[in-house]
Design a protein around this motif. Structure first.
Motif, mmCIF file in Angstrom:
data_model
loop_
_atom_site.group_PDB
_atom_site.id
_atom_site.type_symbol
_atom_site.label_atom_id
_atom_site.label_comp_id
_atom_site.label_asym_id
_atom_site.label_seq_id
_atom_site.Cartn_x
_atom_site.Cartn_y
_atom_site.Cartn_z
ATOM 1 N N CYS A 1 13.013 -13.832 7.019
ATOM 2 C CA CYS A 1 12.635 -12.409 6.892
ATOM 3 C C CYS A 1 13.389 -11.516 7.882
ATOM 4 O O CYS A 1 13.415 -10.307 7.723
ATOM 5 C CB CYS A 1 11.132 -12.230 7.059
ATOM 6 S SG CYS A 1 10.213 -13.038 5.739
ATOM 7 N N ASN B 1 6.372 -9.033 -0.378
ATOM 8 C CA ASN B 1 7.295 -9.387 0.693
ATOM 9 C C ASN B 1 8.589 -9.923 0.070
ATOM 10 O O ASN B 1 8.584 -11.002 -0.525
ATOM 11 C CB ASN B 1 6.625 -10.444 1.581
ATOM 12 C CG ASN B 1 7.480 -10.877 2.755
ATOM 13 O OD1 ASN B 1 8.672 -10.581 2.819
ATOM 14 N ND2 ASN B 1 6.872 -11.586 3.688
ATOM 15 N N ARG C 1 -1.942 -20.507 -3.076
ATOM 16 C CA ARG C 1 -2.277 -19.081 -3.292
ATOM 17 C C ARG C 1 -2.060 -18.198 -2.063
ATOM 18 O O ARG C 1 -1.821 -17.003 -2.200
ATOM 19 C CB ARG C 1 -3.724 -18.951 -3.778
ATOM 20 C CG ARG C 1 -4.748 -19.424 -2.766
ATOM 21 C CD ARG C 1 -6.164 -19.323 -3.312
ATOM 22 N NE ARG C 1 -7.104 -19.849 -2.327
ATOM 23 C CZ ARG C 1 -8.403 -19.735 -2.398
ATOM 24 N NH1 ARG C 1 -8.944 -19.108 -3.429
ATOM 25 N NH2 ARG C 1 -9.176 -20.218 -1.457
ATOM 26 N N ASN D 1 3.598 -7.592 5.416
ATOM 27 C CA ASN D 1 2.171 -7.434 5.240
ATOM 28 C C ASN D 1 1.806 -6.081 5.836
ATOM 29 O O ASN D 1 2.097 -5.821 6.999
ATOM 30 C CB ASN D 1 1.477 -8.585 6.008
ATOM 31 C CG ASN D 1 -0.004 -8.588 5.824
ATOM 32 O OD1 ASN D 1 -0.622 -7.538 5.745
ATOM 33 N ND2 ASN D 1 -0.580 -9.771 5.765
ATOM 34 N N GLY E 1 -0.991 -18.821 8.153
ATOM 35 C CA GLY E 1 -1.023 -17.351 8.045
ATOM 36 C C GLY E 1 -1.526 -16.651 9.285
ATOM 37 O O GLY E 1 -0.932 -15.659 9.733
ATOM 38 N N LYS E 2 -2.594 -17.183 9.859
ATOM 39 C CA LYS E 2 -3.173 -16.510 11.037
ATOM 40 C C LYS E 2 -2.211 -16.562 12.228
ATOM 41 O O LYS E 2 -2.069 -15.599 12.967
ATOM 42 C CB LYS E 2 -4.513 -17.156 11.407
ATOM 43 C CG LYS E 2 -5.647 -16.732 10.473
ATOM 44 C CD LYS E 2 -6.999 -17.052 11.092
ATOM 45 C CE LYS E 2 -8.130 -16.337 10.392
ATOM 46 N NZ LYS E 2 -8.375 -16.759 9.013
ATOM 47 N N THR F 1 -7.979 -15.976 -7.102
ATOM 48 C CA THR F 1 -7.709 -14.877 -6.173
ATOM 49 C C THR F 1 -8.174 -13.601 -6.860
ATOM 50 O O THR F 1 -8.664 -13.635 -7.994
ATOM 51 C CB THR F 1 -6.218 -14.809 -5.786
ATOM 52 O OG1 THR F 1 -6.067 -13.877 -4.716
ATOM 53 C CG2 THR F 1 -5.322 -14.400 -6.946
ATOM 54 N N HIS G 1 10.058 -4.475 8.373
ATOM 55 C CA HIS G 1 10.007 -5.509 7.339
ATOM 56 C C HIS G 1 8.655 -5.437 6.636
ATOM 57 O O HIS G 1 7.617 -5.276 7.275
ATOM 58 C CB HIS G 1 10.217 -6.887 7.970
ATOM 59 C CG HIS G 1 9.922 -8.013 7.036
ATOM 60 N ND1 HIS G 1 10.402 -8.039 5.740
ATOM 61 C CD2 HIS G 1 9.176 -9.132 7.182
ATOM 62 C CE1 HIS G 1 9.965 -9.128 5.146
ATOM 63 N NE2 HIS G 1 9.212 -9.800 5.990
ATOM 64 N N ARG H 1 -6.045 -7.898 2.344
ATOM 65 C CA ARG H 1 -5.344 -8.677 3.375
ATOM 66 C C ARG H 1 -3.905 -8.242 3.571
ATOM 67 O O ARG H 1 -3.352 -8.427 4.637
ATOM 68 C CB ARG H 1 -5.324 -10.175 3.022
ATOM 69 C CG ARG H 1 -6.641 -10.828 2.730
ATOM 70 C CD ARG H 1 -7.571 -10.751 3.908
ATOM 71 N NE ARG H 1 -8.719 -11.645 3.790
ATOM 72 C CZ ARG H 1 -9.680 -11.555 2.863
ATOM 73 N NH1 ARG H 1 -9.611 -10.645 1.903
ATOM 74 N NH2 ARG H 1 -10.712 -12.372 2.895
ATOM 75 N N PHE I 1 10.080 -9.507 11.536
ATOM 76 C CA PHE I 1 9.706 -10.820 12.076
ATOM 77 C C PHE I 1 9.579 -11.788 10.909
ATOM 78 O O PHE I 1 9.122 -11.390 9.837
ATOM 79 C CB PHE I 1 8.342 -10.699 12.789
ATOM 80 C CG PHE I 1 7.811 -12.004 13.293
ATOM 81 C CD1 PHE I 1 8.098 -12.432 14.586
ATOM 82 C CD2 PHE I 1 7.025 -12.816 12.484
ATOM 83 C CE1 PHE I 1 7.612 -13.660 15.055
ATOM 84 C CE2 PHE I 1 6.533 -14.041 12.944
ATOM 85 C CZ PHE I 1 6.826 -14.457 14.236
#
Ligand code: ACO
Length: 333
Positions: A114, A289, A155, A262, A224-225, A30, A259, A38, A319
């Protein structure tokens, strides 16, 4: 008339150890550039070897107690929101209660990932306004660092999460105009496996096999998406519906405390809802996070900075896994 509940004290604690993106790039493929682009994250905190989740929670609670007129003496309930429990059972709240010396005080864990802190606000508000409880200590705490997969396989999640704790005290508001105006919480369990830790599981025997372990089943897995797409759909919806239910609009809000999942999610929500970016503070760059701890840490830092003033309208929203989400609107006292 029953007064609303309000947040009478706030505190937070983050471990000392800072872990930068460059350090993570030594463990997996990474880069600082990938992570920052991101997610907005530059670094996060990881608990020291001797620090358990309950220790972080205790520090945050004691920091909140410094703001409370009578400290924690008359706390009559403890809620701990967490997705990274100290043990399978009992809940982390039991260890926090014991370490705080609050033996006898009812204590329980709340699992809404979360959104755990917002769910906790809803529960604590109901407990106080019912008259059954006078002073509820709500703690959001996470030690993610011990559950992450620091190899290329994990990762996507490993770079996002950090450790920390935040705590608030909720009690009956002395003023009828202030306190919690409205809190809405929601969930969609159809997508429980879009962001989860699958093992160990009580749905079969054995609860975890060697092959589950080798396949990384003990670590968080995330689409993730899909998480991103759903978060940026649900957050505007819940903010709009919470505000409209009390005849408010986004322009009435002085501070949005979102929250810290991201930075891109929050920027997307701000753009969709045409929100003033100056009203949306962020600390994800420092902490990553911290799930249930993110919002109370952010609130505590904003209090320290003096940006939260009496009479301000605060909109809290988040969320997370479950999926769960929620929004709380507070007239600050
Ligand atoms: N470093 C480098 N590359 C990575 C990393 C990493 N840490 N993680 C994944 N990748 C790779 C993937 O393997 C994939 O490679 P491939 O294309 O060869 O298959 C590629 O990067 C994916 O890249 P993008 O498509 O650009 O990734 P995307 O835009 O989907 O961003 C991210 C990934 C950041 C996880 C995004 O989907 C996201 O933000 N989702 C929301 C998830 C989130 O915030 N979760 C937090 C928990 S839930 C909550 O609190 C709301």
């Amino acid at each position: 008339m029953t007064h609303r509940a309000f947040i009478s004290a706030v505190g937070h604690y983050v471990p000392e150890r800072i872990v930068t993106n460059s350090e993570l790039s030594k463990l997996m493929t990474t880069s600082d550039e990938w992570i920052q682009t991101r997610s907005g994250i530059k670094e996060r905190r990881f608990a020291a070897d001797h620090e358990a989740p309950s220790d972080l929670g205790v520090h945050a609670a004691l920091n909140a107690a410094k703001q409370a007129r009578t400290g924690l003496n008359d706390v009559d309930a403890i809620i701990c929101a967490s997705l990274s429990p100290e043990h399978y059972f009992p809940g982390t709240s039991s260890f926090i209660q014991s370490k705080l010396g609050l033996v006898g005080v009812p204590s329980f864990d709340l699992r809404a990932q979360c959104s755990g802190f917002i769910y906790g606000l809803s529960v604590a508000n109901a407990m106080v306004t019912s008259g059954e409880f006078k002073k509820v200590l709500l703690i959001g705490v996470e030690v993610h660092s011990r559950g992450l997969d620091f190899t290329d396989r994990g990762r996507d999640c490993a770079v996002l999460f950090g450790d920390g704790a935040g705590a608030v005290i909720i009690e009956s508001c002395p003023s009828p105009e202030h306190g919690f105006l409205k809190t809405k919480i929601s969930a969609d369990g159809r997508f429980a496996d879009k962001l989860w830790v699958e093992f160990p599981t009580m749905k079969r025997t054995p609860i975890m096999t060697q092959s589950d372990l080798e396949a990384g089943g003990l670590h968080p897995k995330m689409d993730g998406k899909f998480v991103f797409k759903t978060a940026v759909e649900k957050l505007p919806q819940v903010i709009d519906s919470t505000l409209s239910s009390i005849n408010l609009q986004t322009k009435d809000i002085d501070l949005f405390l979102f929250h810290q999942a991201n930075l891109r999610i929050n920027e997307f929500v701000a753009a969709t809802m045409n929100l003033d970016k100056a009203k949306i503070p962020s600390n994800i760059e420092k902490y990553g996070n911290c799930s249930a701890a993110s919002i109370p840490i952010l609130l505590s830092e904003q209090m320290q900075l003096g940006t939260v003033k009496r009479g301000d309208l605060i909109c809290i929203a988040g969320f997370g896994s479950g999926f769960t989400w929620g929004c709380s609107v507070i007239r600050w006292f």
